[in-house]
Scaffold this active site. Structure first.
Site, PDB file in Angstrom:
ATOM      1  CG  ASP A  73      -5.244   2.340  -2.255  1.00 48.36           C
ATOM      2  OD1 ASP A  73      -4.556   3.205  -2.820  1.00 48.36           O
ATOM      3  OD2 ASP A  73      -6.483   2.320  -2.314  1.00 48.36           O
ATOM      4  CD  GLU A 138      -7.569   5.949  -7.250  1.00 45.20           C
ATOM      5  OE1 GLU A 138      -8.206   6.604  -8.077  1.00 45.20           O
ATOM      6  OE2 GLU A 138      -7.481   4.713  -7.304  1.00 45.20           O
TER       7      GLU A 138
HETATM    8 ZN   LIG Z   1      -5.066   3.606  -9.692  1.00 40.91          ZN
END
Ligand SMILES: [Zn+2]
EC number: 3.5.1.18
Length: 381
Positions: A73, A138
């Site tokens: 992501d 994340e």
């Molecule tokens: Zn990162």
């Protein structure tokens, strides 16, 4: 540069960047990686938890387990008008690859994958296992990402020995800094209670600001520890303080203080809490307090992973790397509590999360070589 001349790592990085995987989307990045890893002899598992796509891939059944960790992501593009090139149309300009995620961290993902492919081709019977733990969460709330994969692995007693997180750790040149730990973060929300009244009749009131001030002064001056070789001394900072009605003739009934510790491995959250409560009690305060545990500290000291990483960077770039524990949090904090050694090594972080994010193409080549050398140092003895 024509398509034919593109290196494997550049080509894969571009392929990943062209997928607009804004948190928590994956947009086909992990299936692309999974296909390549399967061809290289990895067993690939997709682990989808709610809106988050995760992947656990492993080649080999033996210990030790070396695990590349990262995320597909990316953060939102922000003001599109301020991008010189479209963020999801990767392009190389003057040896820099431009696009959202180029540095954080699709460039690293490409480097890890190409390094693993090269390594297993040369060393099909390597020692131990190689693994990939990849998440699409994340940059988001990190609820259904790495932490859930780790829970799954723990439940079946599958252990990571060494984890190399591809977060962009470098500052000026590739490999000048690796992160070998992170400080802990603990927030306290304190309410000191008094009795509201008229400033002209202080004997009928009880001023919580006056009562708290000496205690806050003591907290602010306190030396919590000296830090150690890897961590600076623990710091206490008051972030917010609120009291009073806005009027000049009212003694307030309460004072609210929010403070935060960034702490080393010389103390624990429990020790810090006990010391704060002792100070508040010693000043005779009437108070409520609540705590938010933002993350435990971890440290990967001298050992096989740090040694292998230092040696690889020296061999590939000639640089003596500097292990540091500064900076914000990463998914390393979820992997380290299992007992794994964790190091972060990735490209220069100057443009991460900004518009016009970019990474030096030659750094991606060097990073791939570093990752491959780390595998050689750990799994080819
Ligand atoms: Zn990162």
């Amino acid at each position: 540069m024509s398509q034919q001349q593109e290196s494997a790592v550049l080509s894969l990085a571009k392929d990943l960047i062209s997928r607009p995987s804004v948190t928590p989307l994956d947009e086909g990045c992990q299936p692309l990686m999974a296909e390549r890893l399967s061809q290289a002899g990895f067993e690939v598992e997709s682990m989808v938890f709610d809106d988050t796509t995760n992947m656990w891939a492993r080649r080999g059944t033996q210990s030790p387990v070396f695990c590349f960790a990262g995320h597909t992501d990316v953060v939102p593009v922000g003001d599109l008008n301020r991008w010189h090139t479209p963020p999801f149309e990767p392009v190389v300009i003057d040896d820099y690859l431009h696009g959202r995620g180029a540095a954080d961290m699709k460039g690293s993902l490409a480097a890890m994958l190409v390094a693993a492919e090269r390594f297993v081709k040369k060393n099909p019977n390597h020692q131990g296992s190689i693994a990939f733990l990849i998440t699409s969460d994340e940059e988001g709330p990190f609820i259904n990402g790495t932490t859930r994969v780790i829970d799954t692995l723990e439940a079946r007693n599958e252990k990571i020995t060494w984890s190399l997180v591809g977060e962009p750790s470098s500052t000026h040149k590739l490999g000048d800094i690796v992160k070998n730990g992170r400080r802990g973060s603990l927030t306290g929300n304190l309410t000191v209670k008094g009795i509201q009244g008229h400033v002209a009749y202080p004997h009928l009131a009880d001023n919580p600001i006056h009562k708290a001030a000496p205690a806050l002064d003591e907290l602010a001056r306190m030396k919590w520890d000296d830090g150690n070789e890897f961590f600076p001394p623990t710091s206490f900072q008051i972030a917010n303080i609120n009291g009073g009605t806005g009027a000049s003739n009212v003694i307030p009934g309460a004072l609210e203080v929010m403070f935060n510790f960034r702490y080393s491995t010389e103390v624990t959250a429990e020790i810090l809490i006990e010391r704060v409560l002792n100070i508040l009690d010693a000043h005779g305060l009437d108070y409520d307090i609540s705590w938010v545990y933002n993350g435990l500290p971890f440290l990967t000291g001298d050992g096989p992973l740090l040694e292998a990483t230092k040696a690889a960077i020296k061999k590939v770039t000639g640089t003596d790397t500097d292990p540091q524990t500064s900076g914000g949090t990463s998914d390393g904090r979820f992997i380290a509590p299992t007992g794994a050694q964790v190091i972060e090594l990735g490209p220069v972080n100057a443009t991460i999360h900004k518009v016009n994010e970019c990474v030096k193409v030659s750094d991606l080549e060097l990073l791939t070589d570093c990752y491959e050398a780390i595998l050689e140092n750990l799994l080819c003895k």
